[in-house]
Design a protein around this motif. Structure first.
Motif, PDB file in Angstrom:
ATOM      1  N   ALA A 158      51.904  38.586  60.085  1.00 22.96           N
ATOM      2  CA  ALA A 158      51.806  37.910  61.388  1.00 22.96           C
ATOM      3  C   ALA A 158      50.560  38.298  62.178  1.00 22.96           C
ATOM      4  N   ASP A 159      50.003  39.498  61.917  1.00 17.11           N
ATOM      5  CA  ASP A 159      48.914  39.989  62.763  1.00 17.11           C
ATOM      6  C   ASP A 159      47.521  39.738  62.194  1.00 17.11           C
ATOM      7  N   ILE A 160      47.418  38.912  61.159  1.00 16.64           N
ATOM      8  CA  ILE A 160      46.090  38.570  60.642  1.00 16.64           C
ATOM      9  C   ILE A 160      45.896  37.054  60.674  1.00 16.64           C
ATOM     10  N   ALA A 161      44.643  36.669  60.687  1.00 19.25           N
ATOM     11  CA  ALA A 161      44.273  35.263  60.515  1.00 19.25           C
ATOM     12  C   ALA A 161      43.524  35.181  59.193  1.00 19.25           C
ATOM     13  N   PRO A 162      44.229  34.877  58.093  1.00 21.80           N
ATOM     14  CA  PRO A 162      43.551  34.806  56.791  1.00 21.80           C
ATOM     15  C   PRO A 162      42.497  33.699  56.837  1.00 21.80           C
ATOM     16  N   ILE A 163      41.359  33.935  56.206  1.00 20.53           N
ATOM     17  CA  ILE A 163      40.286  32.939  56.215  1.00 20.53           C
ATOM     18  C   ILE A 163      40.053  32.387  54.808  1.00 20.53           C
ATOM     19  N   ILE A 164      39.743  33.271  53.862  1.00 21.26           N
ATOM     20  CA  ILE A 164      39.467  32.798  52.506  1.00 21.26           C
ATOM     21  C   ILE A 164      39.507  33.968  51.527  1.00 21.26           C
ATOM     22  N   GLN A 165      39.904  33.698  50.294  1.00 18.54           N
ATOM     23  CA  GLN A 165      39.818  34.691  49.226  1.00 18.54           C
ATOM     24  C   GLN A 165      38.437  34.569  48.594  1.00 18.54           C
ATOM     25  N   PHE A 166      37.701  35.680  48.538  1.00 12.91           N
ATOM     26  CA  PHE A 166      36.349  35.670  47.973  1.00 12.91           C
ATOM     27  C   PHE A 166      36.356  35.668  46.445  1.00 12.91           C
ATOM     28  N   SER A 167      37.143  36.578  45.875  1.00 17.78           N
ATOM     29  CA  SER A 167      37.008  36.829  44.431  1.00 17.78           C
ATOM     30  C   SER A 167      38.352  37.146  43.804  1.00 17.78           C
ATOM     31  N   SER A 168      38.393  37.045  42.490  1.00 15.19           N
ATOM     32  CA  SER A 168      39.534  37.554  41.736  1.00 15.19           C
ATOM     33  C   SER A 168      39.010  38.127  40.431  1.00 15.19           C
ATOM     34  N   GLY A 169      39.708  39.117  39.923  1.00 11.05           N
ATOM     35  CA  GLY A 169      39.266  39.750  38.689  1.00 11.05           C
ATOM     36  C   GLY A 169      40.383  40.576  38.091  1.00 11.05           C
ATOM     37  N   PRO A 170      40.183  41.028  36.863  1.00 13.69           N
ATOM     38  CA  PRO A 170      41.215  41.795  36.180  1.00 13.69           C
ATOM     39  C   PRO A 170      41.027  43.299  36.342  1.00 13.69           C
ATOM     40  N   LEU A 171      42.041  44.029  35.977  1.00 16.04           N
ATOM     41  CA  LEU A 171      41.854  45.422  35.584  1.00 16.04           C
ATOM     42  C   LEU A 171      41.673  45.424  34.073  1.00 16.04           C
ATOM     43  N   LEU A 172      40.931  46.404  33.592  1.00 16.61           N
ATOM     44  CA  LEU A 172      40.693  46.538  32.156  1.00 16.61           C
ATOM     45  C   LEU A 172      41.503  47.743  31.675  1.00 16.61           C
ATOM     46  N   VAL A 173      42.373  47.514  30.699  1.00 20.35           N
ATOM     47  CA  VAL A 173      43.185  48.613  30.149  1.00 20.35           C
ATOM     48  C   VAL A 173      42.356  49.318  29.082  1.00 20.35           C
ATOM     49  N   VAL A 174      41.993  50.567  29.366  1.00 19.72           N
ATOM     50  CA  VAL A 174      41.169  51.332  28.420  1.00 19.72           C
ATOM     51  C   VAL A 174      41.925  52.582  27.969  1.00 19.72           C
ATOM     52  N   VAL A 175      41.636  52.990  26.734  1.00 20.24           N
ATOM     53  CA  VAL A 175      42.248  54.201  26.178  1.00 20.24           C
ATOM     54  C   VAL A 175      41.140  55.104  25.650  1.00 20.24           C
ATOM     55  N   ARG A 176      41.470  56.398  25.534  1.00 14.84           N
ATOM     56  CA  ARG A 176      40.504  57.311  24.909  1.00 14.84           C
ATOM     57  C   ARG A 176      40.327  56.890  23.453  1.00 14.84           C
ATOM     58  N   PRO A 177      39.102  56.975  22.915  1.00 11.61           N
ATOM     59  CA  PRO A 177      38.843  56.463  21.559  1.00 11.61           C
ATOM     60  C   PRO A 177      39.692  57.123  20.477  1.00 11.61           C
ATOM     61  N   SER A 178      40.129  58.377  20.707  1.00  7.45           N
ATOM     62  CA  SER A 178      40.915  59.068  19.678  1.00  7.45           C
ATOM     63  C   SER A 178      42.396  58.689  19.701  1.00  7.45           C
ATOM     64  N   LEU A 179      42.818  57.906  20.707  1.00  9.58           N
ATOM     65  CA  LEU A 179      44.218  57.463  20.738  1.00  9.58           C
ATOM     66  C   LEU A 179      44.397  56.388  19.663  1.00  9.58           C
ATOM     67  N   PRO A 180      45.392  56.525  18.789  1.00  6.05           N
ATOM     68  CA  PRO A 180      45.499  55.611  17.645  1.00  6.05           C
ATOM     69  C   PRO A 180      46.122  54.255  17.999  1.00  6.05           C
ATOM     70  N   VAL A 181      45.546  53.585  18.975  1.00  7.51           N
ATOM     71  CA  VAL A 181      46.018  52.243  19.336  1.00  7.51           C
ATOM     72  C   VAL A 181      44.816  51.337  19.609  1.00  7.51           C
TER      73      VAL A 181
END
Length: 309
Positions: free
Chosen positions: A99-122
């Motif tokens: 209620a206390d904001i006046a939304p104007i516009i969404q600028f961007s959207s993007g993902p998170l990248l799921v990363v693992v340590r290289p030695s993890l066997p997946v």
């Protein structure tokens, strides 16, 4: 004299002086980069300077609160991060996030990248789920801190996959990435711009993105949704809002100018280089995204027992 003493502002008269854009994080981070980039383009479109003011603290809450409580004259705007939708579940707010904001516009959207340590066997999400099920609570996931979107995105994944992961909070993205590269933690749901260079150098392995569709910056990386959890989607975004009571005429003027800016090739190229996509849309669509995500994260916070320390 009848009527209001304040003459209604027309879209043509606005803006008559410089604008202030509050960025609720410290200089140099991803939100500051996008805030300054968009401030320059909006200044050119509106014909007045747009001065960026960094107000960091409490995961962005201090800056957002400053913006929300400013005069609704159209001269103070706030860069809203997607973590805004987490605040109501973790903090006692001094304002109503809808209620206390006046939304104007969404600028961007993007993902998170799921990363693992290289030695993890997946190398895939199904392999990660299988490994996590064989070692309940033994796989460590990093986050940049308690109650961050990155922690909650991982908690949501664990809940939907039916696995137990051990949370290791850090103070910021840098240390979380460094320790995942070093093998101190096993996986990290990272902002794509921060992790991609390490993936390209072979220091981390990317196994998924969190958005519903694949992203141009990492076309060969599948989504979590196509990897066995079809309802999983987490989008990281930035948007623009003013305080409640802003003139609809001013909201529509800024929305219109920002929408044109977001359609430019320059913005598209800049955003794509950071793994983002230009968004756009109406103030109502932006408000609906905020509303839905507040409900999503409230459930995740409650289910996972997340607390801010």
């Amino acid at each position: 004299m009848s009527g209001s003493l304040v003459a209604p502002v027309s879209a043509q008269q606005y803006p008559a002086k410089p604008l202030r854009l509050i960025v609720p994080f410290a200089p140099g981070g991803g939100s500051d980069v996008i805030g300054r980039f968009m401030a320059q383009r909006l200044a050119a479109a509106l014909g007045q300077p747009v001065v960026v003011e960094n107000r960091a603290g409490a995961g962005g809450l201090i800056g957002v609160e400053t913006g929300v409580k400013s005069a609704p004259d159209g001269y103070t705007l706030t860069l809203i991060p997607s973590s805004y939708t987490v605040y109501p579940s973790l903090y006692t707010l001094k304002f109503d996030p809808i209620a206390d904001i006046a939304p104007i516009i969404q600028f961007s959207s993007g993902p998170l990248l799921v990363v693992v340590r290289p030695s993890l066997p997946v190398t895939t999400i199904p392999e990660l789920i299988a490994l996590a099920k064989s070692k309940p609570g033994k796989l460590n996931f990093a986050s940049p801190g308690h109650g961050t979107t990155l922690q909650l995105a991982t908690e949501l994944f664990a809940s939907m996959a039916g696995v137990k992961l051990n949370h290791v909070p850090y103070k910021g993205t840098g240390p979380a990435l460094t320790d995942t590269i070093a093998g101190q933690t096993d996986l990290y749901f990272s902002g794509i711009a921060a992790a991609l260079p390490h993936v390209r150098s072979g220091r981390l392995r990317a196994i998924a993105v969190t958005t519903a569709g694949r992203v141009p910056a990492a076309r060969d990386v599948p989504t979590i949704a196509e990897s066995g959890l079809p309802d999983y989607e987490v989008v990281v975004w930035y948007g623009l809002a003013g305080p409640r009571g802003m003139s609809r005429v001013i909201v529509e003027r800024i929305n219109g100018e920002a929408a044109k800016v977001l359609k430019s090739r320059e913005v598209d190229e800049q955003f794509q280089s950071d793994g983002l996509s230009p968004a756009g849309g109406t103030p109502e669509e932006f408000l609906e995204r905020i509303r839905k995500e507040i409900e999503l994260w409230r459930k995740v916070v409650n289910d996972a027992g997340v607390k801010v320390e």
